[in-house]
Design an enzyme around this catalytic site. Structure first.
Site, PDB file in Angstrom:
ATOM      1  N   CYS A  46     -33.421  21.532  12.171  1.00  0.00           N
ATOM      2  CA  CYS A  46     -34.611  21.328  13.003  1.00  0.00           C
ATOM      3  C   CYS A  46     -35.178  22.525  13.869  1.00  0.00           C
ATOM      4  O   CYS A  46     -35.293  23.537  13.815  1.00  0.00           O
ATOM      5  CB  CYS A  46     -34.702  19.973  13.462  1.00  0.00           C
ATOM      6  SG  CYS A  46     -36.515  19.223  13.866  1.00  0.00           S
ATOM      7  N   HIS A  88     -32.396  16.026   8.997  1.00  0.00           N
ATOM      8  CA  HIS A  88     -31.437  15.802  10.162  1.00  0.00           C
ATOM      9  C   HIS A  88     -30.213  15.007   9.439  1.00  0.00           C
ATOM     10  O   HIS A  88     -30.258  13.760   9.491  1.00  0.00           O
ATOM     11  CB  HIS A  88     -31.924  14.788  10.936  1.00  0.00           C
ATOM     12  CG  HIS A  88     -32.806  15.347  12.192  1.00  0.00           C
ATOM     13  ND1 HIS A  88     -32.672  16.141  13.295  1.00  0.00           N
ATOM     14  CD2 HIS A  88     -34.359  15.802  11.991  1.00  0.00           C
ATOM     15  CE1 HIS A  88     -33.525  16.577  13.805  1.00  0.00           C
ATOM     16  NE2 HIS A  88     -34.758  16.212  13.033  1.00  0.00           N
ATOM     17  N   GLU A 118     -27.343  14.636  10.805  1.00  0.00           N
ATOM     18  CA  GLU A 118     -26.767  13.663  11.731  1.00  0.00           C
ATOM     19  C   GLU A 118     -27.322  12.219  11.885  1.00  0.00           C
ATOM     20  O   GLU A 118     -26.582  11.258  12.280  1.00  0.00           O
ATOM     21  CB  GLU A 118     -26.758  14.478  13.369  1.00  0.00           C
ATOM     22  CG  GLU A 118     -27.852  14.266  14.023  1.00  0.00           C
ATOM     23  CD  GLU A 118     -29.063  15.166  13.506  1.00  0.00           C
ATOM     24  OE1 GLU A 118     -28.771  15.744  12.482  1.00  0.00           O
ATOM     25  OE2 GLU A 118     -30.113  15.152  14.032  1.00  0.00           O
TER      26      GLU A 118
END
Lengths: 234, 738
Positions: free
Chosen positions: A88, A205, A207
């Site tokens: 990002c 993302h 994570e």
């Protein structure tokens, strides 16, 4: 031996704790939060530039952050061939710092978007995708206002022909369609690698998708790939 | 008397209040002092009109750690040494004038209230109300407010996980923008706002002080002259800097979490800026302050002491630093690259002495300034209430085409999916979000524990307009029902009370009745009000907004893995309605969305049986906790048909309820909004378990139908999911096209 990850924190970064939680809390790796004034990253195996709004993304996403003191060490880390991931805002920083080609522009909707997307693994031979099947579809959230990947024709052709498009937005079934592209990225690009193959930038993302309770574990594939890559290399 | 009326009007103090100040001080206040009184005696800071009514609300409970109104926010012990800190606050007037910055700084302000307590903010919710989208100015306000929330909240890295959006004529030009923030902290790390300890230093950290926001509290939020307000007061709206707020938050959390012994308190600078923060922090400890405005870093030159004391520039906090730890605290803020300045110190004489360099510019006994007068007014029942309540709903002709009516209802902006709004908000940062926006309530896990919390906001101005007391009770009941439907026990409330001018007896009546209704529901449901905010003078011309108490509800899940979703998840599941029979009388259409949309009527009379409500909620919660329920949904706006359509769409599965027994009135059965109803889907082999729980709690129930296929079939409604989806998911966007 766990891998040592540096999770770089710029003023305004906000995926630092999430990334650290996924790497150490879920996967049991070593993950340090490293403040942007650090000038030496040589002790780390992998460097992650996480998401957020470095310096508020004032002027343009990543435009000020790229001048942070740590960025020289980030470039040096990439230079020696160690893995570097920009997620990002991290992807935006890598483009601003010319560690990856192209740029990330305002979403075509002209609005911020936080939605679940699907992305297809286009190259399963990078350090970041070793554990994936070619064409595998991963369900992962995006959260950005400036994620529309653009590059000149020559760069796009080069990325496509050399297998450097790592991930492409797609439908749940793996079809690349206009509806599945959340931001208007050229060639539906969600993530790319550099010509050395050791630097990845992506807008989604991973994570945030590392536990069933969070709605998906598909993001684990990236981190597990790195662990496998390290094992193969050792 | 030297003071002229214009000077008093500028700060919204009455002549009587001025006389009171003179008598309490024993002299006339100077200009700076009068400005400070104006701010702290404003409705916004002083709660002059609302305090007696707020006392009606229960505030105590076994798990409540704070006394309402004493700290920046309320805190609840959720077990495992962790507490949840929460508060809701309005930014209605600034948003009416400058929607983007008004809403953005509303988010900024409520977030500061949470981290001022040492709690990490983990969720934001926004309760928004506008005039109809057919009006271009309302569309501008709506787009600006959503953009401001998105721009500010996303930059902070705090997920916006829920809230609500409603549209009614009464909010035209006076939108309601209520922002709620929820944080978590280890209980032993909670920080007070107190400024105490003689010689301790007052340190102002964060943004420089500018001329923005002067008279925000007194003029903008508490003014009795709405005509003049909007154009004249644009400079009273602050401009936000979310990046600085993010750094300020990280620095304050570092300080509170790791070095709490260096300080005695952290206080947010919100309404009335330095004046309220410094005086309130000192008042809390019974101390005094000595403060030099010349030491306050300025954004512009030539600011007067008056302007510095009343500026509402954003992103500022006041830290009371213990003697001997100045260098430590300075080093911490420098590391986080946050500007700081020591501007004064704590004294013990109870006086606020404000200097401008050598010159003493204000010298006030703090006790006197922070004690605003209190007004108890005579309520008068609005004459139109009887007329509205007398509306003969049984005289309305029943509907003829149920499918078409359902599609219109699903597409109406009040009912339609708010995805257009929440997809602009980061909902998953911090990786706690288990259930995202769009459900009855959001669910977040609490890292380091097995627990989770559920949060939602609820309010219904139209309900309170036709039945203020029942409407207030329903707001609480529905919010509690929403957290129950995701599997959480309701535990505490934060409230935002949005009303018109309380000096008008009819408005005062609405306030009093709505608060009484809320209080009754809070008592029965066991949910004390731990924090909140009052926003009065919400009027355009002479027209007040609908009385709109907004409830922020916190629910607790002992085991976050036992949460429940809205959507149908398995074919063959059997669907039951808890709390009522399928048949409903025409009276159930009172104040409903259907009545407004299809008949253009607002009327009828609302009722709620709080005892039944509590039993229905306990039944649904037990069904979820015992693993009986596969899906659960509150039956509210739009009634049974809309709730079932939402369950179909959320799960991508149809429902066959075509065998439901015939009813007298189809409109009331499909779209009536009777309270205390929850829909539950259970596997066929668990149906008896559900019914045993319901019977044990003495809760009525009715069989609705079976999860099946890709159509919704319910009496004469027969629609494919694709058509339902198009109406529901495209409704808001189509309305925005004007």
């Amino acid at each position: 031996m766990p891998l040592r990850f540096a999770v770089v924190v710029f003023p305004g970064t906000w995926s630092d704790h999430d990334t650290q939680y996924a790497l150490s809390g879920v996967l049991g790796q070593e993950a340090d939060l490293v403040w942007h004034r650090e000038r030496d990253l040589s002790r780390y195996d992998v460097v992650v530039l996480p998401g957020g709004f470095s310096y508020g993304d004032y002027l343009r996403a990543g435009a000020i952050g790229r001048f942070s003191p740590v960025m020289e060490a980030v470039a040096a880390h990439a230079e020696v061939g160690k893995p570097l991931i920009g997620i990002c805002n991290g992807f935006q920083l890598l483009c601003e710092a010319h560690l990856l080609p192209g740029a990330l522009m305002r979403n075509d909707s002209l609005q911020y978007r936080c939605v679940w997307v699907h992305m297809r693994v286009e190259n399963a031979e990078t350090p970041f995708t070793l554990a994936c099947q070619p064409g595998q579809v991963l369900r992962i959230p995006i959260s950005h206002g400036e994620g529309r990947y653009v590059a000149d024709e020559e760069t796009l052709a080069e990325l496509e022909s050399s297998g450097r498009v790592a991930f492409r937005y797609c439908s749940a079934e793996g079809e690349v369609t206009a509806e599945a592209n959340p931001n208007g990225s050229m060639n539906d690009i969600a993530g790319i690698i550099n010509d050395g193959g050791n630097v990845l930038g992506l807008m989604p993302h991973p994570e945030r998708a590392c536990e069933p309770l969070m709605g998906s574990e598909d993001g684990l594939a990236l981190w597990l790939s790195l662990l496998e890559w390290a094992k193969v290399r050792a | 008397m030297a003071i002229d009326q214009r000077a008093l009007d500028a700060i919204a103090l009455s002549r009587d209040e001025y006389e009171l100040i003179v008598s309490r001080l024993g002299r006339e206040p100077n200009e700076v002092e009068l400005g400070m009184f104006g701010a702290l005696w404003s409705e916004h800071c002083g709660y002059k009109n609302s305090r007696p009514l707020l006392r009606l609300l229960p505030g105590e409970g076994a798990y409540v750690l704070t006394k309402r109104g004493e700290e920046n926010a309320g805190a609840v012990d959720i077990g495992d040494g962790v507490c949840v800190v929460m508060k809701i606050e309005s930014h209605n007037h600034p948003s009416a004038i400058e929607p983007y910055e008004g809403a953005a700084t509303g988010v900024g302000g409520i977030v500061r209230d949470i981290f001022a307590m040492g709690a990490r903010p983990i969720a934001i919710l926004d309760s928004l109300r506008f005039g109809p989208l057919s009006d271009a100015h309302n569309r501008y306000l709506f787009g600006g407010v959503v953009g401001g929330i998105s721009g500010y909240g996303n930059c902070l890295g705090i997920p916006t996980v829920g809230g609500e959006v409603a549209f009614e004529d009464s909010y035209t030009a006076n939108p309601l923008v209520n922002a709620m923030c929820v944080g978590v902290a280890p209980i032993d790390k909670l920080v007070s706002a107190k400024a105490e300890g003689e010689g301790n230093l007052l340190m102002l950290v964060g943004a420089d002080t500018g001329r923005d926001g002067i008279h925000g509290a007194s003029g903008l939020a508490s003014r009795t002259d709405p005509q003049a307000r909007f154009d004249e007061l644009r400079p009273a709206v602050q401009v936000g800097n979310p990046f600085l707020e993010k750094m300020l938050m990280e620095a304050c959390l570092d300080l509170a979490g790791n070095h709490v012994d260096w300080i005695t308190g952290i206080q947010d600078l919100g309404a009335a800026g330095l004046t309220s923060s410094s005086l309130e922090a000192a008042a809390m400890a019974g101390c005094g302050i000595h403060l030099d405005v010349a030491k306050v870093p300025r954004r512009e030159e030539g600011m007067t002491p008056y302007e510095v004391m009343l500026s509402e520039s954003q992103e500022r906090m006041l830290i009371t630093v213990r003697r001997g730890h100045k260098d430590d605290v300075v080093a911490l803020f420098e590391r986080w690259e946050v500007p700081w300045a020591v501007i004064g110190e704590v004294t013990v004489d109870g006086y606020a002495r404000i200097y401008d360099g050598e010159a003493l510019v204000a010298d006030l006994p703090i006790e006197v300034v922070v004690e605003a007068p209190e007004y108890t007014r005579e309520p008068v029942r609005p004459p139109e209430l009887d007329e509205m309540q007398a509306l003969d709903l049984a005289a309305l002709s029943d509907l003829t085409d149920a499918s078409a009516a359902l599609l219109r209802l699903l597409a109406s902006p009040n009912v339609a999916s708010k995805r257009w709004v929440y997809r602009q908000y980061d909902q998953s940062v911090l990786t706690n979000t288990v259930i995202e926006a769009g459900a009855d309530a959001a669910v977040l896990r609490i890292k380091g524990t097995e627990r989770g919390i559920a949060v939602t906001t609820d309010g219904n101005g139209r309900y309170c307009h036709v039945s203020p007391s029942a409407g207030g009770a329903i707001a609480v009941a529905e919010a509690a029902r929403n957290v129950v439907c995701v599997g959480a026990q309701p535990v505490a409330v934060t409230d935002c009370l949005n009303f018109g001018n309380p000096e008008r007896p009819e408005v005062y009546y609405q306030m009093k009745e709505a608060i009484r209704g809320m209080a009754a529901a809070c008592e029965v449901l066991g949910t004390p009000v731990i924090s909140g905010n009052v926003s009065l003078y919400n009027e355009t011309g002479e027209q007040a907004v609908y009385p709109t108490p907004v409830i922020g509800m916190l629910g607790l899940l002992e085991d976050v893995s036992k949460h429940c979703h809205t959507g149908f998840s398995a074919e063959g599941d059997e669907v039951f309605l808890l709390g009522a029979a399928l048949e409903q009388p025409a009276a159930a259409l009172a104040a409903s969305e259907y009545l407004k949309l299809e008949h253009d009527l607002v009327g009828g009379r609302l009722e709620i049986d709080l005892d039944l409500e509590a039993r229905v909620q306990r039944t649904a919660l037990a069904a979820i906790r015992q693993g009986v329920a596969n899906a659960c949904h509150d039956c509210s706006d739009g009634g049974l048909a809309v709730a079932l359509a939402e369950m179909c769409l959320a799960g991508g599965l149809g429902l066959d309820a075509s065998a439901a027994p015939d009813v007298q009135r189809l409109d009331a059965a499909l779209f009536g909004e009777a309270q205390s109803r929850i829909l539950v889907a259970v596997p066929a082999d668990k149906r008896e378990e559900l019914l045993t729980i319901a019977q044990g709690m003495n809760v009525p129930f009715a069989y609705v139908g079976r999860v099946d296929g890709d159509r919704l079939r319910l009496w004469s409604v027969d629609l494919p999911l694709t058509e339902l989806r198009d109406a529901y998911e495209g409704g808001l966007e189509r309305a925005l096209e004007g």
